[in-house]
Design an enzyme around this catalytic site. Sequence first.
Site, PDB file in Angstrom:
ATOM      1  N   HIS A  55       1.036 117.694  11.556  1.00 35.33           N
ATOM      2  CA  HIS A  55       1.021 118.606  10.413  1.00 35.33           C
ATOM      3  C   HIS A  55      -0.387 119.175  10.346  1.00 35.33           C
ATOM      4  O   HIS A  55      -1.350 118.485  10.702  1.00 35.33           O
ATOM      5  CB  HIS A  55       1.240 117.869   9.103  1.00 35.33           C
ATOM      6  CG  HIS A  55       2.523 117.118   8.994  1.00 35.33           C
ATOM      7  ND1 HIS A  55       2.681 115.855   9.474  1.00 35.33           N
ATOM      8  CD2 HIS A  55       3.693 117.466   8.427  1.00 35.33           C
ATOM      9  CE1 HIS A  55       3.911 115.452   9.224  1.00 35.33           C
ATOM     10  NE2 HIS A  55       4.556 116.409   8.592  1.00 35.33           N
ATOM     11  N   ASP A  58      -2.778 116.673   9.088  1.00 38.64           N
ATOM     12  CA  ASP A  58      -3.049 115.462   9.870  1.00 38.64           C
ATOM     13  C   ASP A  58      -4.335 115.678  10.653  1.00 38.64           C
ATOM     14  O   ASP A  58      -5.038 114.735  11.010  1.00 38.64           O
ATOM     15  CB  ASP A  58      -1.943 115.172  10.895  1.00 38.64           C
ATOM     16  CG  ASP A  58      -0.599 114.903  10.252  1.00 38.64           C
ATOM     17  OD1 ASP A  58      -0.569 114.552   9.063  1.00 38.64           O
ATOM     18  OD2 ASP A  58       0.426 115.067  10.953  1.00 38.64           O
ATOM     19  N   MET A  89       4.831 120.547  19.570  1.00 38.75           N
ATOM     20  CA  MET A  89       5.389 120.882  18.252  1.00 38.75           C
ATOM     21  C   MET A  89       4.308 120.786  17.185  1.00 38.75           C
ATOM     22  O   MET A  89       3.396 119.970  17.290  1.00 38.75           O
ATOM     23  CB  MET A  89       6.535 119.914  17.957  1.00 38.75           C
ATOM     24  CG  MET A  89       7.188 120.032  16.610  1.00 38.75           C
ATOM     25  SD  MET A  89       6.377 119.075  15.303  1.00 38.75           S
ATOM     26  CE  MET A  89       7.433 117.625  15.234  1.00 38.75           C
ATOM     27  N   GLU A 182      14.672 120.247   9.748  1.00 41.15           N
ATOM     28  CA  GLU A 182      14.949 118.802   9.694  1.00 41.15           C
ATOM     29  C   GLU A 182      15.546 118.413   8.348  1.00 41.15           C
ATOM     30  O   GLU A 182      14.877 118.456   7.329  1.00 41.15           O
ATOM     31  CB  GLU A 182      13.643 118.036   9.920  1.00 41.15           C
ATOM     32  CG  GLU A 182      13.833 116.523   9.859  1.00 41.15           C
ATOM     33  CD  GLU A 182      12.541 115.769  10.160  1.00 41.15           C
ATOM     34  OE1 GLU A 182      11.583 116.387  10.665  1.00 41.15           O
ATOM     35  OE2 GLU A 182      12.504 114.565   9.878  1.00 41.15           O
ATOM     36  N   LYS A 184      17.224 115.873   5.429  1.00 45.16           N
ATOM     37  CA  LYS A 184      17.088 114.506   4.913  1.00 45.16           C
ATOM     38  C   LYS A 184      17.837 114.463   3.588  1.00 45.16           C
ATOM     39  O   LYS A 184      17.774 115.427   2.825  1.00 45.16           O
ATOM     40  CB  LYS A 184      15.607 114.179   4.717  1.00 45.16           C
ATOM     41  CG  LYS A 184      15.330 112.736   4.339  1.00 45.16           C
ATOM     42  CD  LYS A 184      13.833 112.452   4.284  1.00 45.16           C
ATOM     43  CE  LYS A 184      13.588 110.998   3.935  1.00 45.16           C
ATOM     44  NZ  LYS A 184      12.154 110.676   3.838  1.00 45.16           N
ATOM     45  N   GLU A 218      16.951 113.557  12.525  1.00 46.72           N
ATOM     46  CA  GLU A 218      16.219 112.279  12.551  1.00 46.72           C
ATOM     47  C   GLU A 218      17.187 111.124  12.357  1.00 46.72           C
ATOM     48  O   GLU A 218      18.009 111.136  11.433  1.00 46.72           O
ATOM     49  CB  GLU A 218      15.139 112.250  11.464  1.00 46.72           C
ATOM     50  CG  GLU A 218      14.477 110.876  11.427  1.00 46.72           C
ATOM     51  CD  GLU A 218      13.264 110.754  10.534  1.00 46.72           C
ATOM     52  OE1 GLU A 218      12.420 111.664  10.553  1.00 46.72           O
ATOM     53  OE2 GLU A 218      13.159 109.738   9.828  1.00 46.72           O
ATOM     54  N   HIS A 221      17.305 109.632   8.882  1.00 44.29           N
ATOM     55  CA  HIS A 221      17.786 110.468   7.780  1.00 44.29           C
ATOM     56  C   HIS A 221      19.311 110.504   7.717  1.00 44.29           C
ATOM     57  O   HIS A 221      19.896 110.388   6.631  1.00 44.29           O
ATOM     58  CB  HIS A 221      17.213 111.878   7.899  1.00 44.29           C
ATOM     59  CG  HIS A 221      15.718 111.902   7.786  1.00 44.29           C
ATOM     60  ND1 HIS A 221      14.966 113.043   7.933  1.00 44.29           N
ATOM     61  CD2 HIS A 221      14.822 110.907   7.529  1.00 44.29           C
ATOM     62  CE1 HIS A 221      13.681 112.755   7.770  1.00 44.29           C
ATOM     63  NE2 HIS A 221      13.573 111.464   7.538  1.00 44.29           N
ATOM     64  N   ASP A 246      13.987 113.597  16.220  1.00 39.78           N
ATOM     65  CA  ASP A 246      13.115 112.553  15.673  1.00 39.78           C
ATOM     66  C   ASP A 246      13.796 111.209  15.858  1.00 39.78           C
ATOM     67  O   ASP A 246      14.767 110.870  15.158  1.00 39.78           O
ATOM     68  CB  ASP A 246      12.846 112.792  14.176  1.00 39.78           C
ATOM     69  CG  ASP A 246      11.732 113.812  13.956  1.00 39.78           C
ATOM     70  OD1 ASP A 246      11.221 114.367  14.957  1.00 39.78           O
ATOM     71  OD2 ASP A 246      11.374 114.044  12.794  1.00 39.78           O
ATOM     72  N   ASP A 256      13.695 105.362   3.287  1.00 39.96           N
ATOM     73  CA  ASP A 256      13.363 105.855   4.629  1.00 39.96           C
ATOM     74  C   ASP A 256      12.442 104.858   5.327  1.00 39.96           C
ATOM     75  O   ASP A 256      11.266 104.750   4.991  1.00 39.96           O
ATOM     76  CB  ASP A 256      12.662 107.210   4.471  1.00 39.96           C
ATOM     77  CG  ASP A 256      12.431 107.906   5.787  1.00 39.96           C
ATOM     78  OD1 ASP A 256      13.112 107.586   6.774  1.00 39.96           O
ATOM     79  OD2 ASP A 256      11.562 108.796   5.827  1.00 39.96           O
ATOM     80  N   ASP A 258      11.866 104.457   8.837  1.00 41.79           N
ATOM     81  CA  ASP A 258      11.131 104.924  10.022  1.00 41.79           C
ATOM     82  C   ASP A 258      10.747 103.773  10.950  1.00 41.79           C
ATOM     83  O   ASP A 258       9.589 103.626  11.352  1.00 41.79           O
ATOM     84  CB  ASP A 258       9.866 105.709   9.615  1.00 41.79           C
ATOM     85  CG  ASP A 258      10.205 107.025   8.927  1.00 41.79           C
ATOM     86  OD1 ASP A 258      11.285 107.580   9.187  1.00 41.79           O
ATOM     87  OD2 ASP A 258       9.366 107.501   8.131  1.00 41.79           O
ATOM     88  N   ASP A 288       9.429 109.637  15.468  1.00 47.51           N
ATOM     89  CA  ASP A 288       8.921 109.845  14.110  1.00 47.51           C
ATOM     90  C   ASP A 288       9.091 108.535  13.364  1.00 47.51           C
ATOM     91  O   ASP A 288      10.034 108.355  12.603  1.00 47.51           O
ATOM     92  CB  ASP A 288       9.673 110.977  13.413  1.00 47.51           C
ATOM     93  CG  ASP A 288       9.062 111.264  12.060  1.00 47.51           C
ATOM     94  OD1 ASP A 288       7.956 110.763  11.800  1.00 47.51           O
ATOM     95  OD2 ASP A 288       9.687 111.974  11.261  1.00 47.51           O
TER      96      ASP A 288
HETATM   97  C1  GLT Z   1       7.307 112.885   7.288  1.00 50.54           C
HETATM   98  C2  GLT Z   1       8.812 112.791   7.302  1.00 50.54           C
HETATM   99  C3  GLT Z   1       9.364 113.069   8.625  1.00 50.54           C
HETATM  100  C4  GLT Z   1       9.135 114.472   9.094  1.00 50.54           C
HETATM  101  C5  GLT Z   1       7.715 114.768   9.336  1.00 50.54           C
HETATM  102  C6  GLT Z   1       7.552 116.218   9.662  1.00 50.54           C
HETATM  103  S1  GLT Z   1       6.707 114.261   8.054  1.00 50.54           S
HETATM  104  O1  GLT Z   1       6.754 111.783   7.933  1.00 50.54           O
HETATM  105  O2  GLT Z   1       9.179 111.485   6.869  1.00 50.54           O
HETATM  106  O3  GLT Z   1      10.712 112.776   8.702  1.00 50.54           O
HETATM  107  O4  GLT Z   1       9.748 114.620  10.350  1.00 50.54           O
HETATM  108  O5  GLT Z   1       7.237 116.990   8.566  1.00 50.54           O
HETATM  109 MN    MN Z   2      11.251 113.201  10.803  1.00 50.31          MN
HETATM  110 MN    MN Z   3      12.040 109.429   8.229  1.00 51.02          MN
END
Ligand code: GLT
Ligand code: MN
Ligand code: MN
Length: 388
Positions: A55, A58, A89, A182, A184, A218, A221, A246, A256, A258, A288
């Site tokens: 980003h 970042d 990206m 993306e 979510k 993702e 998500h 992702d 979430d 991750d 991600d």
């Molecule tokens: C953030 C989010 C991710 C996105 C990123 C891109 S930022 O960490 O949780 O799922 O992909 O903006």
């Molecule tokens: Mn993501």
């Molecule tokens: Mn996520």
Amino acid sequence: MTRFDPTPADKFTFGLWTVGSVGRDPFGEPTRPPLDPAYSVRKLAELGVWGVNFHDNDLVPIDATAAERDRIVRAFRAALEETGLVVPMATTNLFTDPVFKDGAFTSADARVRAYALQKTMRAMDLGAELGARTYVFWGGREGSEVDAGMKTVDSLARFREALNFLAEYSEDQGYGYRFALEPKPNEPRGDLYLPNVGAMLGFIATLEHPERFGVNPEFAHETMAGLSFPHAVAQAIDAGKLFHIDLNDQKMNRFDQDLRFGAENPKAAFFTVKLLEDSGYDGPRHFDAHALRTEDEEGVWAFARGCMRTYLILREKARQFDQDSEIQACLQAYHVRDEALEAQMRRYSPEGARALKERAFDRAGLGARGLGLEQLDQLLIDLLLGVR
Ligand code: GLT
Ligand code: MN
Ligand code: MN
């Protein structure tokens, strides 16, 4: 080097925000110090990673002066040149700063929407400067807790306007970005707009230049929403819209998480890898995800290595699946082919329709036939658990 060590040819990427996660959560302070972006680049290169994404903030703090920006970008570029890492990206942070507390492109305040456009154009400049060809939009704050503000329909129109505007900007500047949206379902907002891959694909069809837009599904998500990630990826592939991906992991119906790729649902991870490898998708395999909050820096690199190792193990398992004669025999029996019938169904013709209407089917026999899926699925489990 072992057979599951990655090389740049595997096209693995990480975001600066992933390995750089300091372990903050809504209940607790950071558990790790931040990593300098150039340091992360060098560490990732040592691990065999292909590319790094970011980003805008970042890399460059939101309040940096022009001189600071140039110094930071110079140091980052030097690390890229030294290591050969690429930036496939880039994206914009439209969610951290309080200005975006009620959305960016969908804010009810025109000034916030305009600032979001300005910030994104500058972030697109930064991404293009470092070679990015894919631009991700995650609408982190595009949603609501309270619908009494009466902007749900307007928000979609405003999101559309912003994306149309930015696609034109990309062409105007000669950046040629492909945009990956993306979805979510929720978090950080109570409800996010366009909450899953299917919703996003429907929305893309309403844009001025749908061909420049695809999705960035993702794992976490879709799983948060209780949906199948491999099915979402399959739909994106079928639509020709898998522009980015992702990869991570997640327990169903949770916040979430991750998690490290494959850590929680290795079977769904297997099908994801198989889909990517079989479809000819040649984009980045982007992770991600972030190390658990319990970890120090060593744990961060163990996390990153683990994501890639699991992907490569599953890629090998996918090859074994294709070469396993017992599995292939089950598949052959399952997929009943009938050339003449398939020809009649493929495209409508009055004769074909008449023939179908008149045909006698053995309905009871078809309904009674066992499909062998229990056996097939157990063979897959045997394969995944390493006894095959
Ligand atoms: C953030 C989010 C991710 C996105 C990123 C891109 S930022 O960490 O949780 O799922 O992909 O903006
Ligand atoms: Mn993501
Ligand atoms: Mn996520």
